[in-house]
Design an enzyme around this catalytic site. Sequence first.
Site, PDB file in Angstrom:
ATOM      1  N   ASP A 479     -17.753  10.338 -16.849  1.00 18.85           N
ATOM      2  CA  ASP A 479     -17.845   9.590 -15.596  1.00 18.85           C
ATOM      3  C   ASP A 479     -17.627  10.507 -14.403  1.00 18.85           C
ATOM      4  O   ASP A 479     -18.322  10.429 -13.411  1.00 18.85           O
ATOM      5  CB  ASP A 479     -16.816   8.450 -15.585  1.00 18.85           C
ATOM      6  N   ARG A 483     -10.589  13.902 -11.831  1.00 21.40           N
ATOM      7  CA  ARG A 483      -9.319  13.177 -11.908  1.00 21.40           C
ATOM      8  C   ARG A 483      -8.863  13.031 -13.366  1.00 21.40           C
ATOM      9  O   ARG A 483      -9.503  13.565 -14.278  1.00 21.40           O
ATOM     10  CB  ARG A 483      -9.444  11.821 -11.220  1.00 21.40           C
ATOM     11  N   ASP A 484      -7.796  12.280 -13.573  1.00 24.27           N
ATOM     12  CA  ASP A 484      -7.265  12.139 -14.932  1.00 24.27           C
ATOM     13  C   ASP A 484      -8.108  11.136 -15.716  1.00 24.27           C
ATOM     14  O   ASP A 484      -7.640  10.084 -16.117  1.00 24.27           O
ATOM     15  CB  ASP A 484      -5.801  11.700 -14.883  1.00 24.27           C
ATOM     16  N   GLU A 485      -9.368  11.479 -15.920  1.00 24.77           N
ATOM     17  CA  GLU A 485     -10.273  10.608 -16.645  1.00 24.77           C
ATOM     18  C   GLU A 485     -11.239  11.479 -17.456  1.00 24.77           C
ATOM     19  O   GLU A 485     -10.986  11.800 -18.592  1.00 24.77           O
ATOM     20  CB  GLU A 485     -11.006   9.669 -15.685  1.00 24.77           C
ATOM     21  N   ASP A 492     -21.807   4.527 -17.804  1.00 26.66           N
ATOM     22  CA  ASP A 492     -22.290   5.561 -16.891  1.00 26.66           C
ATOM     23  C   ASP A 492     -23.421   6.354 -17.548  1.00 26.66           C
ATOM     24  O   ASP A 492     -24.442   6.649 -16.932  1.00 26.66           O
ATOM     25  CB  ASP A 492     -21.150   6.524 -16.518  1.00 26.66           C
ATOM     26  N   TRP A 544     -22.155  -1.443 -20.926  1.00 27.66           N
ATOM     27  CA  TRP A 544     -21.494  -0.228 -21.423  1.00 27.66           C
ATOM     28  C   TRP A 544     -21.838  -0.086 -22.910  1.00 27.66           C
ATOM     29  O   TRP A 544     -22.506   0.872 -23.300  1.00 27.66           O
ATOM     30  CB  TRP A 544     -19.978  -0.314 -21.195  1.00 27.66           C
ATOM     31  N   GLU A 756     -18.928   8.325  -6.467  1.00 29.29           N
ATOM     32  CA  GLU A 756     -18.652   7.157  -7.309  1.00 29.29           C
ATOM     33  C   GLU A 756     -18.939   5.852  -6.568  1.00 29.29           C
ATOM     34  O   GLU A 756     -19.440   4.894  -7.139  1.00 29.29           O
ATOM     35  CB  GLU A 756     -17.169   7.181  -7.728  1.00 29.29           C
ATOM     36  N   HIS A 777     -19.749  11.561  -9.439  1.00 26.93           N
ATOM     37  CA  HIS A 777     -19.953  10.508 -10.440  1.00 26.93           C
ATOM     38  C   HIS A 777     -21.453  10.288 -10.491  1.00 26.93           C
ATOM     39  O   HIS A 777     -22.038   9.893  -9.500  1.00 26.93           O
ATOM     40  CB  HIS A 777     -19.301   9.234  -9.903  1.00 26.93           C
TER      41      HIS A 777
HETATM   42  C1  BGC Z   1     -14.857   5.108 -14.585  1.00 26.01           C
HETATM   43  C2  BGC Z   1     -16.219   4.509 -14.515  1.00 26.01           C
HETATM   44  C3  BGC Z   1     -16.334   3.606 -15.706  1.00 26.01           C
HETATM   45  C4  BGC Z   1     -15.384   2.493 -15.399  1.00 26.01           C
HETATM   46  C5  BGC Z   1     -15.445   1.295 -16.252  1.00 26.01           C
HETATM   47  C6  BGC Z   1     -13.876   4.005 -14.393  1.00 26.01           C
HETATM   48  O1  BGC Z   1     -12.576   4.414 -14.365  1.00 26.01           O
HETATM   49  O2  BGC Z   1     -14.687   6.146 -13.694  1.00 26.01           O
HETATM   50  O3  BGC Z   1     -17.224   5.291 -14.154  1.00 26.01           O
HETATM   51  O4  BGC Z   1     -17.576   3.215 -16.060  1.00 26.01           O
HETATM   52  O5  BGC Z   1     -14.064   2.972 -15.290  1.00 26.01           O
HETATM   53  O6  BGC Z   1     -15.424   0.264 -15.438  1.00 26.01           O
END
Ligand code: BGC
Length: 906
Positions: A479, A483-485, A492, A544, A756, A777
Amino acid sequence: MNKTTRSIIFIIFILFTRKNYAQISVDNLLTENLTNPIGIDQKIPRFSWQINTSERNILQNAYEIIVKQNNRVVWNSGKVYSDSSLFVTYKGMPIEADKKYTWKVRIWDNKLKSTNWSNEAYFQTGLLSYTNWKAQWIQPAERSVGDRSVPLFRKKFSISKKIKQATMFITSHGMYEAFINGNRVGDAWLTPGWTSYNKRIQYQAYDVTSLLNKGSNVVGSMLGSGWYHSVLAWNYKGDIYGKDYSLLLQINITYQDGSKDYIITDKSWKTNTSEIEYSEIYNGEITDIRRRKKGWNISAYDDSDWSKVKDTSYPKDILVATINESVAQHEIFRPIKIFKTSSGDQVIDFGQNLVGWVRFKVSGGNSGDTVILSHAEVLDKQGNFYTDNLRTAKAEDIYILNGKSVEETFHPHFTWHGFRYVKIKGYPGEIKRENFEAVALYSNMPSTGTFVTSDTLINQLQHNIQWGQKGNFLDVPTDCPQRDERLGWTGDAQVFFRTASFNRNVYNFFNKWLGDIAADQKPNGLVPDVIPDVLGGNGGSSGWADAAAIIPWNMYITYGDRNILAKQYASMKSLVSYMTASSKNYLWNNGRNFGDWLFFSPFDDKDGQSAVTDKYLIAQCFFAHSTQLLVNTAAVLGKKEDVKFYSDLLLKIKTAFLNEYMTPTGRLVSGTQTAYVLALEFDMLPDSLRLQAANRLVENIKKYRNHITTGFLGTPYIMDVLTKFGRTDVAYQLLFQKTYPSWLYPITKGATTIWERWDGVKPNGTFENPEMNSFNHYAYGAVGDWMYRTIGGIDTYSDAPGYKHAQIKPDVKGHFNSADTRLMTGYGLIKSAWKKSADSLCLNIQIPANTIADLYIPISNKTKEKDIVENNNLLSQDKTIKIIGKENEYFEIQVGSGNYQFKLLY
Ligand code: BGC
């Protein structure tokens, strides 16, 4: 021999070679869609090639392939009458492990001329079966849990005979870097890459023949935390897959005399700590140069005080050879500005929001001095360094200096950052431009598409889309990178897939990731929201989870590989079963549903401007769409009963949709752009109501004064739907819109990647909610697909996928003077370039050999049919010419390979 005789011989030679070397050649040989791969595990590899010619209308009539292993022919296909030139299946003797095979191909064209043999390509097999792993998993004998330092491993060995071939096979729990005699092995980074580690772990293979010497040798490796250990997602502690830092390494050596040797990880290896005392993906690395084991990976080094390792019995039957291109270093950026902010921070601007790390040179200072590099994507309104949007990710690399005056170069090893700006603290001396560079890292997917127009803002949009892709394609489609992801969010990925596949060859990248979708999918068919799944199985969200159907189908369309569908069929079917089982009366009302994520919603929304689409309406549309794709897939795979079964189901899903979400007059319960876009794109409405639905969509866009209000799920299709319903004029209004929300708005705010949110930076210069505000994003970049397919007009028919039968239908009605769109397909380059001047239109089209294309030539009242025909001698090729389209917008011609140029009155 006198001069004249020499000249005559030369001329004869030229004539002779000209005659024999026809203008048609075969090149770009690929095995499993890779150029000369090392370490493939397919026991039945597939071959692809391109036919290179400037001749018109060349098709392949037959081919012949010869595959050799060590000069022994293991397959001679003989002359096979077939037009297949992509993914042609090997049918020779059984493929053996760790062997190098060479192959070549020649073809006969439709004029029955044969080409010369191609140059030889090769592929080298991997270990094929886990039983061929002789190595043991090893790990430091002692290591405390939660220790994030990077251990070193080394093994000294000697070689007494002449080597013919040596291959290293390697993988790890954590990320590895390997060395032989002080040289880094390969140029891949972040290896072994990220998969669903408890189900599949990739290993890589490297040709290390040239790194080994006769005599004494050393092989070594360091292991960083990587995805195996690092904290992933926002509320987990790390060590998701296990607590061990383990290495599995094997060098298979074949000597000139035919004998073999194996250098393997086992108890005889030694281990020690390294200078990297902390390494985490989100937080970065801490390197204490004073703790360096200088020369640790060369043979002369004394390792007598190193510790023993222990061997462990981690499974090897989950090891799979890498099928995708590894992450590699790409563009290098030099600082465009070095400055002090008003808060007093020393900052470098690299001019591009990129993903990778900073490489810098340093010397001097005092022992123990600390240099800290922090990373940020943006500066705030006051021009200060801004990191709130990184959430808990520290994104800092720290170097503790040894105070020596020798200049050294540093960069982190097992992490990456998303940044344009770097804040530097504690650097000894002046920060000079020449001592700092930013290195972009991303998966090494070949670039395939370019899209350049006469409009600089649209070109910047394309640039931003490309950089959104680069920054989020590091072994898995993520995504965001900062960041912490940084997770493999399925939504996505599906939203952006088609655009991604125009920009780069993403076949291998997604082929690998689809393997993880299938691996992590629950037995009841639920597809987790992130793949690899690190959110404990949460998933099933509409738009998703549907990645499990949408991506395989789009891969088939783009690359023409039926095997992808066969491989993913069970997963697709299971997805649809999951939705069916959880629906009531064919209405899919799932619990978890992100809806049209990040749709337009103004703060202080007093009169209901927010574009909220009913989540269950969306869910029903995706239920239908995935079912439709399953029907299509079953048809391609010849599964007639399934076609019937799922077609019936589809009808019920659509009927349930109409009953639940549409009024008798054809109005949808949500009047949003996304609602109408999904209903139209996925054919949810009866024919009689489609046009009025399209009109409602246009009305809605007008109501928002030509602004887009869709979130993640509506965005990829809105332009397509407008074009399908003859309203490309409205699509252009959206494309060229500069105020928020729009694609160009971020560009007016200096964006160099896709954001994003539509309002990552608000019109007044402040930021949106820092909790959810990534500046890299790719999802909204999904408009790229429409730009290639509409402005460039390049598309493929689904019954001849992979651009075997292409459509070239450029739209010249936008405010462009020119557009040059190119796509390297499996068959070769498709080009669609056009240029307008005051009264004429020039078109330059290229079609690769072994394909045909329906060429739609834009015309006006001034265009003369005669010009089109004479421009290219078309009639002499006996091609039919059709005038199509309302108000005579296009001539349609079916053409074969070749270059076509038209200068038309317009
Ligand atoms: C991500 C998105 C992802 C979403 C789900 C987010 O934290 O960055 O891109 O699809 O969560 O809703």
